[in-house]
Design a protein around this motif. Structure first.
Motif, PDB file in Angstrom:
ATOM      1  N   CYS A 237       0.872  -0.897  -0.074  1.00  0.00           N
ATOM      2  CA  CYS A 237      -0.110   0.171  -0.475  1.00  0.00           C
ATOM      3  C   CYS A 237       1.297   1.039  -0.192  1.00  0.00           C
ATOM      4  O   CYS A 237       1.436   1.160   0.808  1.00  0.00           O
ATOM      5  N   ASP A 238       0.567   1.781  -1.312  1.00  0.00           N
ATOM      6  CA  ASP A 238       1.089   3.183  -0.893  1.00  0.00           C
ATOM      7  C   ASP A 238       0.530   4.763  -0.836  1.00  0.00           C
ATOM      8  O   ASP A 238      -0.707   4.869  -0.775  1.00  0.00           O
ATOM      9  N   TYR A 239       1.046   5.564  -0.082  1.00  0.00           N
ATOM     10  CA  TYR A 239      -0.396   7.176   0.100  1.00  0.00           C
ATOM     11  C   TYR A 239       0.710   8.615   0.002  1.00  0.00           C
ATOM     12  O   TYR A 239       1.871   8.555  -0.565  1.00  0.00           O
ATOM     13  N   THR A 240      -0.332   9.202  -0.277  1.00  0.00           N
ATOM     14  CA  THR A 240       0.439  10.442  -0.518  1.00  0.00           C
ATOM     15  C   THR A 240       0.687  11.647   0.665  1.00  0.00           C
ATOM     16  O   THR A 240       1.156  12.335  -0.001  1.00  0.00           O
ATOM     17  N   ASN A 241      -0.660  11.264   0.873  1.00  0.00           N
ATOM     18  CA  ASN A 241      -0.584  12.303   2.163  1.00  0.00           C
ATOM     19  C   ASN A 241       0.509  12.224   3.109  1.00  0.00           C
ATOM     20  O   ASN A 241       0.182  11.231   4.027  1.00  0.00           O
TER      21      ASN A 241
ATOM     22  N   LYS B 128       7.793   5.091   6.878  1.00  0.00           N
ATOM     23  CA  LYS B 128       7.229   6.315   6.426  1.00  0.00           C
ATOM     24  C   LYS B 128       8.443   8.125   5.403  1.00  0.00           C
ATOM     25  O   LYS B 128       7.165   8.503   4.242  1.00  0.00           O
ATOM     26  N   SER B 129       9.132   7.353   5.436  1.00  0.00           N
ATOM     27  CA  SER B 129      10.143   8.085   4.422  1.00  0.00           C
ATOM     28  C   SER B 129       9.367   7.776   2.651  1.00  0.00           C
ATOM     29  O   SER B 129      10.124   8.220   2.091  1.00  0.00           O
ATOM     30  N   ALA B 130       9.355   6.837   2.644  1.00  0.00           N
ATOM     31  CA  ALA B 130       8.655   5.941   1.279  1.00  0.00           C
ATOM     32  C   ALA B 130       7.113   6.035   0.972  1.00  0.00           C
ATOM     33  O   ALA B 130       6.786   6.419  -0.199  1.00  0.00           O
ATOM     34  N   LYS B 131       6.667   6.234   2.457  1.00  0.00           N
ATOM     35  CA  LYS B 131       5.156   6.918   2.053  1.00  0.00           C
ATOM     36  C   LYS B 131       4.272   5.001   1.973  1.00  0.00           C
ATOM     37  O   LYS B 131       3.430   5.117   1.495  1.00  0.00           O
TER      38      LYS B 131
ATOM     39  N   ALA C 145      -5.545  10.526   9.346  1.00  0.00           N
ATOM     40  CA  ALA C 145      -5.181  11.982  10.544  1.00  0.00           C
ATOM     41  C   ALA C 145      -5.182  12.018  11.750  1.00  0.00           C
ATOM     42  O   ALA C 145      -6.657  11.883  11.951  1.00  0.00           O
ATOM     43  N   ILE C 146      -4.371  12.852  12.721  1.00  0.00           N
ATOM     44  CA  ILE C 146      -5.559  13.397  13.742  1.00  0.00           C
ATOM     45  C   ILE C 146      -6.594  14.783  13.498  1.00  0.00           C
ATOM     46  O   ILE C 146      -6.102  15.087  12.826  1.00  0.00           O
TER      47      ILE C 146
END
Lengths: 117, 113
Positions: free
Chosen positions: A23-27, A68-71, A94-95
């Motif tokens: 899974c990859d994310y952009t936000n 986290k660095s690679a999201k 997100a919070i």
């Protein structure tokens, strides 16, 4: 805009082997990640989660890794069993404003896992 | 503990007709969510209630979709008039509080012809 992406629509694995779902994310505001499993004609069920302060969380046969660095996050299932055959959704949150709880979940498109006996 | 209940399980309607879905959350759960899941996609949040107040309805097409949660327990989601692109599974979920684990119902599969 697809903020959470599961680029593999399907995965086929032999029983007893490892299943790896990606899974990859952009936000970059996302800081809590979850995996859900869904059988046909049923709603998704929670499987495992990870907070951004960790890079690994383990629960029995299921382990989630977060980079986290690679999201990027991945779900490892070892050993895979035929009963694991289902659609797996990655979700992120997100919070929420005010910082007291997590906001809404954003889901990926899902990956169909088939585990062959 | 009983899970999230939804009805009907399946519904077929013609475009421009109206339809309503019902959800009864897990007893004591204050937060209720409605999601739309189009074939091949992940669930997308339509609306979130905290008790009987709306927390987030930013992705609800308000010209045709409406939802209510009277008395902070069960909820209905209505579509009027329906369009072909509304064909999807509508999932209801509940949690004991905001940001906590969500429990999903089995969903209502809507087909608009």
């Amino acid at each position: 805009d697809q903020q959470v992406k599961q680029n593999s629509p399907s995965l086929s694995v032999q029983e007893g082997r490892i299943s790896i779902l990606n899974c990859d994310y952009t936000n970059s505001m996302f800081d809590y990640f979850l995996w859900y499993k869904k059988y046909p004609a049923e709603g998704p069920t929670f499987l495992i989660s990870i907070s951004s302060i960790k890079d690994k969380n383990e629960d029995g046969r299921f382990t989630v890794f977060l980079n986290k660095s690679a999201k990027h996050l991945s779900l490892h299932i070892v050993p895979s069993q035929p009963g694991d055959s289902a659609v797996y959704f990655c979700a992120a949150s997100a919070i929420a404003a005010g910082g007291t709880s997590y906001g809404k979940l954003t889901f990926g498109q899902g990956t169909i896992l088939t585990v062959h006996p | 503990e009983a899970g999230v209940a939804q009805s009907p399980r399946y519904k077929i309607i013609e475009k421009r007709q109206s339809v309503a879905f019902w959800c009864n959350p897990i007893s004591g759960h204050a937060t209720l969510y409605w999601y739309q899941q189009i074939l091949g996609q992940g669930p997308k949040l339509l609306i979130q209630f905290q008790n009987n107040g709306v927390v987030d309805d930013s992705q609800l097409p308000k010209d045709r979709f409406s939802a209510e949660r009277l008395k902070g327990v069960d909820s209905t989601l209505k579509i009027q008039p329906a369009k072909l692109e509304d064909s999807a599974v509508y999932l209801c979920a509940s949690s004991s509080g905001q940001g906590l684990e969500q429990y999903f119902g089995p969903g209502t599969r809507l087909t608009v012809t």
